[in-house]
Design a protein around this motif. Structure first.
Motif, short mmCIF file in Angstrom:
data_model
loop_
_atom_site.label_atom_id
_atom_site.label_comp_id
_atom_site.label_asym_id
_atom_site.label_seq_id
_atom_site.Cartn_x
_atom_site.Cartn_y
_atom_site.Cartn_z
N ILE A 1 -1.72 13.35 -1.96
CA ILE A 1 -2.69 13.04 -2.75
C ILE A 1 -3.81 13.78 -2.77
O ILE A 1 -4.55 14.36 -3.60
N ARG B 1 3.75 5.92 -5.63
CA ARG B 1 3.89 6.09 -6.93
C ARG B 1 2.84 7.17 -7.36
O ARG B 1 2.94 7.89 -8.42
N GLN B 2 1.56 6.89 -6.75
CA GLN B 2 0.56 7.68 -7.28
C GLN B 2 0.73 9.26 -6.54
O GLN B 2 0.47 10.10 -7.66
N ALA B 3 1.43 9.25 -5.69
CA ALA B 3 1.83 10.86 -5.27
C ALA B 3 2.71 11.41 -6.26
O ALA B 3 2.80 12.62 -6.76
N SER C 1 -0.50 10.17 1.30
CA SER C 1 -1.97 10.31 1.47
C SER C 1 -2.43 11.80 1.50
O SER C 1 -3.31 12.31 0.64
N GLU D 1 -5.46 16.57 -5.54
CA GLU D 1 -6.78 16.18 -6.18
C GLU D 1 -7.47 17.29 -6.79
O GLU D 1 -8.26 17.35 -7.66
N ARG E 1 0.83 -1.29 -0.01
CA ARG E 1 -0.05 0.09 -0.21
C ARG E 1 0.89 1.33 -0.04
O ARG E 1 0.50 2.21 -0.61
N ALA F 1 2.34 1.90 -3.40
CA ALA F 1 1.20 2.48 -4.44
C ALA F 1 0.97 3.91 -4.16
O ALA F 1 0.83 4.55 -4.97
N LEU F 2 0.73 4.03 -2.95
CA LEU F 2 0.57 5.74 -2.44
C LEU F 2 1.59 6.61 -2.99
O LEU F 2 1.49 7.57 -3.33
N SER G 1 3.42 10.67 -9.23
CA SER G 1 2.84 10.89 -10.54
C SER G 1 2.01 12.13 -10.54
O SER G 1 2.30 12.72 -11.42
N MET G 2 1.26 12.20 -9.52
CA MET G 2 0.49 13.44 -9.42
C MET G 2 1.30 14.80 -9.39
O MET G 2 0.86 15.88 -9.92
#
Length: 653
Positions: free
Chosen positions: A50, A12-14, A47, A54, A6, A9-10, A16-17
């Motif tokens: 992110i 990578r998402q952060a 988190s 958003e 987890r 994944a967080l 990327s954003m």
């Protein structure tokens, strides 16, 4: 999905954003604070990023035309690309020009992507090893996280570096005290550098940790251990080269004054065994100074400098070029966990050049008062120093402005020369204003006729109480070269008048000539320069004799013991007494029609502000000033400058 998956994944998402969203300067600051906050877990950190991003709009994208096939398969979905301003090119993300920092996406990373590469890169040095177990607050008490940790060899190198630090620190207190005690060091810069260096060298990473504790540490623990040390190393490496060299020169000079490093003087009377022993001892002390300076340079070096003592040690024992390289290895493997540039580490740690005060001493006020380095003591010392320096120039100023019973010394001298010696009737003031060279000639001739015998070592008559004495104040050789120059000046004036019988130079013109405002009169300028220079040299030498007498003068009852003429060696001594200074001048052995000017005068009055010696000094300085000689003009300017500086200090400006 377990906790580690987890987190990945967080992350990578952060990240990327961070790349795909339009981020305002305010959001960048918030992201930086999230990335640096070690009090929250990685999941909470990413988190939060992110949630923040958003709401941010996506960057503008344009579609790339579909390709027919990719690896034999038909491409069905377009791939987004950064919008280009020129067809066929990809636009680079512009740097933030508003002054705000960009997100720390180039700071330390928690990804395991580079662990194997870094391990392979430094495997030959055997400085790091892989480890998976970490402490966790769970039922097992541990978790899994792939990372690099230092080996015992790495800690051995750190220990050897700490040894150098301890060797430097051993002498720092005595060096600091030597600076405080020195009356010649007014600037606190070098002292403050040494204090800052001491604070840094007291920091010894991993020194207080045992290996069982180190092997459980993670990157943020390694960062806490290394951060301050690395910041100091890079901050000191950015010091200006001239400042660094001045610091090293001062430290080396102070080391040579240390009691245990003072060299023994080899005397001519020493036997061979004593000479050999002293030379061995001096060589050993010189080697200690060399080694200490080599260690010191190791911690105030510039990147790439390989001639410092630690660099040589690291290269010889471990194949590592410099301390700079070693610290970069540690930061790459233990903290950043990826390759980085110097710019990145400077930005992440906000590294700047070490800054020290140029006005205030980095020490307690009570201690500074003990050594006289506090502001009040410093002010008093500065005032005292300026007053001591000002005495010489004030004396010159007073000599130039002294008169002879209300009459100008040179005017009366020129008048006596014309009336008594030359038997011509001339108006002194008129000649000074309208025929300046004739006036200067009279000043030179009066000196030759009345004052030269006193300086040339001719026999003089004195009265001391009821005693009639004969003697000389100066030996024949004391002013030998200066009096020869007076004869040269006399010949030059005679030649000038013969070559220019009708030329009349006014006082105003002579001043303009010496100030280079009239370029066509170089022959006049050379004549006046030579005259002024000769009188200045005699006046300065007499002035030095007078100052030596004032500093060395014994009790009045002992003055009768000093009757030997001053010789050339007087100028090389710390002081001396002017012969017959307590006597009255009664004339020369040979008749002199001008001697009545000085007859009956004390050689030096009890107040030491009058007498024949003072008359001689004043005459020479006034004659030099009359010719606008640059050196005496500079002396008067120096006096004005010192007086202004003294006044400014007293007024607190």
């Amino acid at each position: 999905m377990n906790s580690e998956d987890r987190r990945k994944a967080l992350e990578r998402q952060a990240r990327s954003m961070m790349v795909s969203r339009e981020i305002t300067p305010e959001d960048r600051e918030k992201i930086n604070s999230f990335m640096k906050n070690q009090d929250i877990t990685p999941e909470e950190r990413f988190s939060s990023i992110i949630r923040l991003l958003e709401q941010a709009p996506e960057k503008e994208m344009e579609e790339i035309p579909d390709l027919d096939t990719v690896s034999g398969k038909t491409r069905t979905a377009p791939r987004p690309a950064v919008k280009s301003t020129v067809k066929g090119t990809v636009r680079r993300i512009p740097l933030n020009t508003a002054g705000a920092r960009t997100p720390d996406i180039n700071g330390p990373t928690e990804t395991k992507l580079y662990i194997n590469d870094i391990y392979s890169k430094y495997k030959k040095f055997k400085l790091f090893k892989k480890r998976y177990l970490v402490e966790r607050n769970n039922s097992f008490g541990f978790g899994f996280r792939k990372r690099l940790i230092p080996t015992k060899k790495f800690l051995g190198i750190m220990s050897s570096i700490h040894w150098y630090q301890e060797k430097i620190l051993m002498r720092v207190p005595s060096l600091l005290e030597a600076i405080l005690k020195s009356d010649f060091i007014d600037s606190p810069v070098e002292f403050n550098y040494l204090r800052a260096l001491r604070r840094w060298l007291l920091d010894m990473p991993f020194n207080a940790l045992n290996y069982d504790r180190i092997k459980w540490m993670e990157q943020w623990g390694f960062e806490r251990e290394l951060k301050s040390y690395v910041i100091n190393f890079h901050s000191f490496s950015r010091i200006d080269v001239k400042e660094r060299d001045r610091f090293f020169l001062l430290i080396e000079n102070l080391l040579r004054q240390e009691p245990d490093l003072l060299k023994e003087e080899v005397l001519e009377s020493d036997d061979r065994a004593a000479v050999s022993r002293k030379e061995r001892s001096n060589h050993s002390k010189e080697l200690q100074i060399y080694e200490y300076m080599g260690m010191l340079r190791s911690f105030m070096t510039v990147p790439g400098e390989v001639d410092s003592l630690i660099a040589q040690d690291l290269g010889k024992k471990y194949g590592i070029f410099t301390l700079y390289d070693f610290l970069n290895m540690a930061m790459e493997a233990l903290v950043f966990q990826r390759p980085f540039t110097q710019h990145e580490i400077n930005s992440y740690f906000e590294i700047t050049t070490i800054a020290v005060s140029t006005e205030r001493w980095d020490y307690s006020e009570d201690k500074l008062k003990e050594y006289g380095k506090d502001p009040d003591s410093k002010k008093k010392k500065r005032i005292s120093r300026i007053k001591d320096e000002l005495k010489w120039y004030e004396a010159i100023y007073q000599m130039i402005n002294i008169d002879d019973n209300g009459q100008n010394i040179l005017k009366r001298s020129a008048d006596d020369q014309w009336k008594i010696m030359d038997r011509v009737n001339r108006d002194t003031s008129d000649m000074l204003e309208k025929n300046f060279i004739i006036y200067v000639e009279a000043v030179v001739n009066y000196f030759r006729n009345l004052l030269r015998p006193a300086l040339n070592g001719e026999t003089m008559h004195f009265t001391c109480g009821r005693d009639i004495l004969e003697g000389r104040i100066f030996s024949h050789s004391f002013f030998e070269s200066e009096l020869k120059e007076i004869e040269v000046v006399y010949a030059l004036i005679y030649q000038f008048r013969n070559n220019n019988p009708t030329l009349k130079i006014t006082l105003q013109e002579s001043e303009s000539i010496m100030k280079h405002r009239i370029s066509s009169m170089t022959h006049v300028e050379k004549l006046l320069f030579k005259t002024g220079e000769t009188f200045y040299n005699i006046g300065k030498k007499l002035h030095e004799v007078y100052e030596g007498h004032v500093a060395f003068c014994p009790e009045p009852e002992k003055l009768s013991e000093y009757r030997v003429p001053l010789s050339k060696s007087f100028g090389d001594e710390t002081g001396g007494v002017i012969p017959f200074c307590d006597c009255t001048f009664n004339g020369y052995e040979e008749d002199n029609r001008l001697v009545s000017r000085l007859e009956g005068r004390r050689i030096l009055t009890d107040s030491m502000r009058g007498g024949v010696i003072i008359f001689l000094i004043a005459y020479c300085y006034q004659a030099s000033a009359l010719c606008y000689y640059p050196a005496i003009v500079e002396d008067l300017s120096k006096r004005d400058k010192l007086r202004r500086e003294l006044q400014a200090i007293k007024e607190g400006r």
